[in-house]
Design a protein around this motif. Structure first.
Motif, PDB file in Angstrom:
ATOM      1  N   LEU A   1      36.343  42.339  42.845  1.00  0.00           N
ATOM      2  CA  LEU A   1      36.256  41.510  41.637  1.00  0.00           C
ATOM      3  C   LEU A   1      34.821  41.071  41.370  1.00  0.00           C
ATOM      4  O   LEU A   1      34.438  40.887  40.212  1.00  0.00           O
ATOM      5  CB  LEU A   1      37.181  40.305  41.776  1.00  0.00           C
ATOM      6  N   THR A   2      34.039  40.908  42.418  1.00  0.00           N
ATOM      7  CA  THR A   2      32.617  40.592  42.208  1.00  0.00           C
ATOM      8  C   THR A   2      31.941  41.733  41.452  1.00  0.00           C
ATOM      9  O   THR A   2      31.154  41.511  40.520  1.00  0.00           O
ATOM     10  CB  THR A   2      31.922  40.354  43.554  1.00  0.00           C
ATOM     11  N   GLU A   3      32.269  42.962  41.838  1.00  0.00           N
ATOM     12  CA  GLU A   3      31.705  44.120  41.134  1.00  0.00           C
ATOM     13  C   GLU A   3      32.238  44.209  39.698  1.00  0.00           C
ATOM     14  O   GLU A   3      31.484  44.503  38.762  1.00  0.00           O
ATOM     15  CB  GLU A   3      32.042  45.394  41.903  1.00  0.00           C
TER      16      GLU A   3
ATOM     17  N   TYR B   1      31.820  43.846  33.849  1.00  0.00           N
ATOM     18  CA  TYR B   1      32.444  43.290  32.628  1.00  0.00           C
ATOM     19  C   TYR B   1      32.257  41.769  32.637  1.00  0.00           C
ATOM     20  O   TYR B   1      33.207  41.013  32.890  1.00  0.00           O
ATOM     21  CB  TYR B   1      33.932  43.650  32.575  1.00  0.00           C
ATOM     22  N   PRO B   2      31.043  41.298  32.387  1.00  0.00           N
ATOM     23  CA  PRO B   2      30.755  39.862  32.572  1.00  0.00           C
ATOM     24  C   PRO B   2      31.510  38.937  31.625  1.00  0.00           C
ATOM     25  O   PRO B   2      31.648  37.747  31.919  1.00  0.00           O
ATOM     26  CB  PRO B   2      29.239  39.785  32.322  1.00  0.00           C
ATOM     27  N   TYR B   3      31.999  39.449  30.501  1.00  0.00           N
ATOM     28  CA  TYR B   3      32.686  38.582  29.537  1.00  0.00           C
ATOM     29  C   TYR B   3      34.209  38.696  29.625  1.00  0.00           C
ATOM     30  O   TYR B   3      34.926  38.139  28.792  1.00  0.00           O
ATOM     31  CB  TYR B   3      32.227  38.906  28.111  1.00  0.00           C
TER      32      TYR B   3
ATOM     33  N   PHE C   1      39.164  38.950  34.671  1.00  0.00           N
ATOM     34  CA  PHE C   1      38.542  39.290  35.950  1.00  0.00           C
ATOM     35  C   PHE C   1      37.870  38.066  36.571  1.00  0.00           C
ATOM     36  O   PHE C   1      37.896  37.878  37.792  1.00  0.00           O
ATOM     37  CB  PHE C   1      37.529  40.415  35.769  1.00  0.00           C
ATOM     38  N   ARG C   2      37.260  37.231  35.736  1.00  0.00           N
ATOM     39  CA  ARG C   2      36.639  36.001  36.250  1.00  0.00           C
ATOM     40  C   ARG C   2      37.688  35.091  36.887  1.00  0.00           C
ATOM     41  O   ARG C   2      37.480  34.538  37.972  1.00  0.00           O
ATOM     42  CB  ARG C   2      35.939  35.262  35.102  1.00  0.00           C
TER      43      ARG C   2
ATOM     44  N   THR D   1      31.698  27.728  42.293  1.00  0.00           N
ATOM     45  CA  THR D   1      30.474  28.415  41.866  1.00  0.00           C
ATOM     46  C   THR D   1      30.809  29.572  40.923  1.00  0.00           C
ATOM     47  O   THR D   1      30.107  29.803  39.931  1.00  0.00           O
ATOM     48  CB  THR D   1      29.711  28.943  43.093  1.00  0.00           C
ATOM     49  N   ALA D   2      31.879  30.298  41.210  1.00  0.00           N
ATOM     50  CA  ALA D   2      32.294  31.401  40.344  1.00  0.00           C
ATOM     51  C   ALA D   2      32.704  30.892  38.974  1.00  0.00           C
ATOM     52  O   ALA D   2      32.418  31.528  37.950  1.00  0.00           O
ATOM     53  CB  ALA D   2      33.449  32.170  40.988  1.00  0.00           C
ATOM     54  N   TYR D   3      33.371  29.734  38.939  1.00  0.00           N
ATOM     55  CA  TYR D   3      33.720  29.153  37.636  1.00  0.00           C
ATOM     56  C   TYR D   3      32.455  28.785  36.858  1.00  0.00           C
ATOM     57  O   TYR D   3      32.343  29.075  35.664  1.00  0.00           O
ATOM     58  CB  TYR D   3      34.588  27.907  37.799  1.00  0.00           C
TER      59      TYR D   3
END
Length: 269
Positions: free
Chosen positions: A175-177, A182-184, A188-189, A207-209
């Motif tokens: 999921l980090t990859e 797909y940053p938006y 996945f976020r 931190t991920a949020y």
């Protein structure tokens, strides 16, 4: 015969060995025919798919010659002429990897909705495993948009199935990859945050949020959606976010009966 279009176009004999398709035009023609799953395709549609923005002067004649070459490779009965005029690949959906993928993805999504994440994960992995590269790689870009969107939807559902069944090993790196690629993509976020929380990495989940919030704000000028917002609330409080109280609907009113219509006073001019 089996036809593979989830990657570079291939035609496989019954024993699994590939047939030599030759150049890019032949592969594009076969991909365009296989994309329709055995349905008839008009000459105009095929010419657009095969030649794109650079058609030959007599595209129908050039396409007819190309069909002849494809028939010599696959067998004359493999490509049928249809009224219109047009052509049809003589194959069923089970003979074409794209359509097998779509069926398995639908079945996996249905099992997930039915509360069976184990079966869903198996079906969705099988579906995603059919991709050997970018879908419809031998066709112009617009033709490949829909299969790519379907692949991403199946991938989101497969990750969701793994999270529901507690199979989180390897999910965080994956999921980090995906969030880098797909940053938006908020799904996945959210999956990354849930995977981190499942591993007990509470600070990393926060931190991920925050990374998701900054990315959406800086690039799109948008706030996180409901799923990310709810996850953030759970991380901060340890309790699910409250469900918004629905606004009560206004009391129903009975409309007044319309005035009787005087037919003799209506003008028909």
């Amino acid at each position: 015969m089996r036809y593979l279009i989830l990657g570079t176009t291939e035609a496989l004999r019954p024993d699994g060995t590939p047939l030599p398709l030759g150049g890019a035009r032949l592969r594009a023609l076969l991909a365009a025919l296989a994309l329709r799953g055995g349905r008839a395709v008009s000459v105009g549609e095929l010419a657009d798919d095969v030649y794109g923005d650079d058609p030959p002067q007599d595209a129908p004649a050039a396409l007819q010659a190309l069909v002849g070459r494809l028939r010599r490779i696959l067998g004359r009965e493999a490509v049928a002429s249809t009224p219109g005029p047009g052509y049809r690949l003589v194959a069923g959906p089970d003979d074409i990897d794209l359509h097998v993928f779509q069926r398995r993805a639908r079945e996996g999504a249905a099992r997930l909705d039915a509360g069976d994440p184990d079966t869903a994960a198996t079906l969705l992995r099988e579906a995603l495993g059919l991709f050997r590269g970018p879908a419809l790689a031998d066709l112009p870009d617009p033709a490949g948009v829909r299969p790519e969107a379907q692949r991403l939807a199946a991938l989101r559902q497969r990750v969701e199935a793994d999270l529901r069944r507690g199979a989180t090993d390897g999910l965080v790196p994956e999921l980090t990859e995906l969030t880098t690629t797909y940053p938006y993509d908020e799904a996945f976020r959210a999956h990354l945050i849930r995977a981190l929380r499942a591993e007990g990495r509470h600070a990393d989940a926060l931190t991920a949020y925050e990374s998701a919030r900054r990315t959406l704000a800086d690039a799109l000028g948008a706030d996180p959606g409901p799923e990310l917002t709810a996850l953030h609330h759970e991380l901060l409080t340890g309790a699910p976010a409250p469900t918004p109280t629905p606004t009560p609907a206004p009391p129903a009113t009975v409309p007044e009966a319309p005035e009787p219509l005087d037919l003799f006073s209506v003008s028909y001019t």
